[in-house]
Design a protein around this motif. Structure first.
Motif, mmCIF file in Angstrom:
data_model
loop_
_atom_site.group_PDB
_atom_site.id
_atom_site.type_symbol
_atom_site.label_atom_id
_atom_site.label_comp_id
_atom_site.label_asym_id
_atom_site.label_seq_id
_atom_site.Cartn_x
_atom_site.Cartn_y
_atom_site.Cartn_z
ATOM 1 N N SER B 43 0.834 -1.167 -0.003
ATOM 2 C CA SER B 43 -0.150 0.086 0.049
ATOM 3 C C SER B 43 0.773 1.197 -0.208
ATOM 4 O O SER B 43 2.129 1.240 -0.194
ATOM 5 C CB SER B 43 -1.031 -0.105 1.202
ATOM 6 N N MET B 124 -1.363 2.465 -5.177
ATOM 7 C CA MET B 124 -1.570 1.125 -4.730
ATOM 8 C C MET B 124 -2.751 0.760 -5.607
ATOM 9 O O MET B 124 -3.574 1.756 -6.029
ATOM 10 C CB MET B 124 -1.781 1.102 -3.362
ATOM 11 N N ILE B 125 -3.195 -0.405 -5.618
ATOM 12 C CA ILE B 125 -4.478 -1.065 -6.065
ATOM 13 C C ILE B 125 -5.027 -1.699 -4.806
ATOM 14 O O ILE B 125 -4.671 -2.518 -4.269
ATOM 15 C CB ILE B 125 -4.146 -2.145 -7.191
ATOM 16 N N GLY B 126 -6.401 -1.118 -4.425
ATOM 17 C CA GLY B 126 -7.141 -1.611 -3.663
ATOM 18 C C GLY B 126 -8.478 -1.490 -3.751
ATOM 19 O O GLY B 126 -8.987 -1.284 -4.696
ATOM 20 N N PHE B 127 -9.062 -1.451 -2.505
ATOM 21 C CA PHE B 127 -10.770 -1.376 -2.524
ATOM 22 C C PHE B 127 -11.382 -2.605 -3.108
ATOM 23 O O PHE B 127 -11.916 -3.227 -2.644
ATOM 24 C CB PHE B 127 -11.112 0.023 -3.077
ATOM 25 N N THR B 128 -11.385 -2.378 -4.456
ATOM 26 C CA THR B 128 -11.841 -3.671 -5.409
ATOM 27 C C THR B 128 -10.781 -3.770 -6.340
ATOM 28 O O THR B 128 -10.064 -3.035 -6.540
ATOM 29 C CB THR B 128 -13.243 -3.185 -5.974
ATOM 30 N N PRO B 129 -10.924 -5.242 -7.030
ATOM 31 C CA PRO B 129 -10.032 -5.502 -7.762
ATOM 32 C C PRO B 129 -9.766 -4.591 -9.051
ATOM 33 O O PRO B 129 -10.742 -4.008 -9.754
ATOM 34 C CB PRO B 129 -10.652 -6.847 -8.539
ATOM 35 N N GLY B 130 -8.346 -4.282 -9.267
ATOM 36 C CA GLY B 130 -8.202 -3.082 -10.105
ATOM 37 C C GLY B 130 -8.344 -1.738 -9.784
ATOM 38 O O GLY B 130 -7.959 -0.975 -10.728
ATOM 39 N N TYR B 133 -5.264 3.669 -6.792
ATOM 40 C CA TYR B 133 -5.206 5.000 -5.985
ATOM 41 C C TYR B 133 -4.232 5.897 -6.712
ATOM 42 O O TYR B 133 -2.772 5.425 -6.523
ATOM 43 C CB TYR B 133 -4.884 4.684 -4.680
ATOM 44 N N ALA B 170 -15.617 -1.523 -11.374
ATOM 45 C CA ALA B 170 -16.937 -2.343 -11.312
ATOM 46 C C ALA B 170 -17.816 -1.535 -10.783
ATOM 47 O O ALA B 170 -17.556 -0.465 -9.976
ATOM 48 C CB ALA B 170 -16.502 -3.763 -10.756
#
Lengths: 320, 218
Positions: B43, B124-130, B133, B170
């Motif tokens: 992150s 970073m890539i987070g929260f939902t796939p792909g 941030y 998504a």
């Protein structure tokens, strides 16, 4: 081997998905594990029907799932007791049994616990996506077309039964969890416990919290005595990686237990549920009460070894 | 964190330098294939390492990770990709653009000009796939989140939250201010890697008209 049509979904219930022990190695792309929430019951269900522990199963919530059996198949139902019936008769749980074409299997009411696991001999046949068959609901992939089951779906299973009928297996009654509320969950402090006031840490381990009806697969939301951060500490933190069982506390002070559907979060974590108690999280339902006890790393590991030993010894007693 | 993960903190702030150290350590950890490591989750300023506690202990892992973190950076990790993301700004595609413009006391066009002027780092890539941030937004785009999050933000929505900007890969709930929409597919589990944008990549936005969208669909 051609997959066999084993069930037709007559009613999908509140939420039924195809799942396994989860998807690991893709967190850097935002992909969370999203596996079965009660991994213990999932593994035992598979072992009962002679599957590898990680084979794909159905996970169903609370009530309403009804399945018509299409082929003779060996199955096992474990986890929460959702009053499963075969036709009009109670279906015995925590043991393997053979179903016959035309029979109807239904989950009629949550009597104890919240999620049941239905394993079929050979495993539920869905494609492997990013190393797992678990459904990722937030992104719509994995499992059956990336979505919950619907009326009319056909569930395919792995293998036809051999001529001499599957061996009937029973999980030892003494090892079946009883899902008591109030729940007593063991936690390890942190990672940000030192940013909460001393009184709040004390409050956290000495009060009971009730489970909110806003809870879902993302988190178990709790209501009870509010937890406060020390003076001068901001409400949120810079987003960082989280694990299932992490207990985050947003600005309103009401804790949320995360469940492995998210890879990152921006709230402080006061404590984290120990590995041995993670399967319980899949069985906690709205209205239940939850209390926490803090343990050290050594005790957490010992608890995990004990739980693992039971699964191991049962697996070893199983004919391959 | 808990009995089966290690949270390695490499700084206290959001900065490209700290995030780059996270990226370097993630790369080294992935190559080292340490026994018992199940997941590495990078992150902004930290890495979460998930282990199988029956295979390794956090105590055993700690020195190995510290050694990897301490090693000098030899500069081999310079493969960040650059992406140009087409966005239809405003109108039905960016329902919060007017609010954001009013908040900053400028026109919607000016907000678009500011958003498309900078190159952003994928922190970073987070929260939902792909979900990327991206940062940092210039100070004159620093915008609070919505008071009430939406229960459904459409796939492809481009949003702002404080000094960050991001794209929803998504349909999902969300509280970011939505200023536009992109037809680009950000996440596809059949792709390797599944996420179009990856940590350390550079991203710029380009304003397109709604009529041009078909040209950009893949």
């Amino acid at each position: 081997m051609a997959a066999l049509g084993v069930f037709e979904v007559l009613a999908p219930g509140i939420l039924t998905t195809v799942t396994d022990l989860g998807r690991y190695g893709f967190a850097r792309y935002g992909v969370a594990p999203t596996g079965g929430l009660d991994g213990f019951s999932l593994r035992i269900a598979n072992l009962l029907v002679g599957n590898p522990e990680n084979a794909a199963v159905l996970e169903t919530l609370a009530m309403g799932l009804r399945l018509k059996v299409l082929s003779e198949v060996s199955v096992a139902v474990t986890g929460g007791n959702l009053t499963p019936l075969l036709g009009a008769q109670p279906l015995p749980m925590w043991r393997s049994l053979t179903l016959r074409p035309g029979e109807v299997l239904s989950f009629t009411a949550p009597a104890r616990g919240f999620r049941s696991y239905l394993a079929v001999h050979g495993g539920v046949d869905v494609p492997l996506v990013l190393g797992s068959r678990a459904t990722n609901l937030s992104s719509g992939f994995g499992g059956l077309e990336g979505r919950p089951l619907r009326k009319g779906d056909l569930i395919a299973g792995g293998q036809r039964l051999s001529a001499e009928r599957a061996v009937e297996r029973v999980f030892p009654a003494a090892w079946i969890p009883d899902y008591p509320s109030p729940w007593r969950l063991r936690v390890v402090w942190g990672p940000q416990e030192e940013q909460f006031t001393d009184e709040s840490r004390q409050t956290f381990v000495s009060n009971l919290y009730s489970v909110s009806s806003d809870s879902n697969r993302t988190g178990i939301r709790l209501n009870g005595a509010a937890l406060q951060v020390k003076a001068g500490v901001s409400e949120s933190i810079i987003s960082e990686g989280v694990v299932a069982g992490a207990i985050q506390v947003p600005g309103d002070g009401q804790p949320i237990i995360l469940l492995g559907e998210t890879v990152s979060g921006g709230y402080r974590k006061i404590a984290t549920v120990i590995s041995a108690d993670l399967p319980s999280l899949g069985q906690i339902m709205p209205g239940d009460q939850v209390g926490f006890s803090a343990v050290g790393l050594a005790e957490a590991l010992q608890a995990l070894r004990l739980a693992e030993e039971r699964v191991r010894s049962f697996a070893l007693s199983a004919p391959a | 964190m808990g009995d089966r993960s290690l949270l390695v903190e490499l700084g206290e702030r959001i900065s490209p330098e700290i995030n780059r150290r996270v990226e370097v350590l993630m790369d080294r950890l992935a190559r080292a294939e340490l026994h018992g490591v199940r997941e590495i989750s990078p992150s902004y300023r930290s890495l979460m390492i998930l282990v199988d506690p029956l295979k390794t202990t956090l105590g055993q892992l700690q020195p190995a990770v510290a050694e990897l973190a301490a090693a000098d950076h030899d500069g081999t990790l310079c493969r960040s990709a650059e992406h140009l993301i087409p966005v239809v700004y405003g109108g039905e595609h960016g329902p919060d653009l007017e609010w954001v413009a009013a908040h900053h006391g400028v026109s919607g066009h000016e907000i678009v000009a500011r958003h498309t002027a900078s190159t952003y780092r994928v922190y970073m890539i987070g929260f939902t796939p792909g979900f990327p941030y991206l940062g940092e937004l210039p100070a004159d785009l620093d915008t609070p989140r919505r008071g009430t999050p939406r229960t459904r933000v459409p796939k492809g929505s481009v949003g702002l939250a404080q000094r960050q900007t991001g794209i929803y890969p998504a349909d999902s709930p969300g509280g970011w201010q939505i200023i536009g929409w992109t037809p680009i597919e950000l996440f596809d589990p059949r792709r390797q890697p599944p996420s179009l944008l990856n940590m350390g990549d550079q991203v710029r936005f380009e304003s397109i008209r709604a009529e041009e969208v078909d040209r950009w669909r893949r």
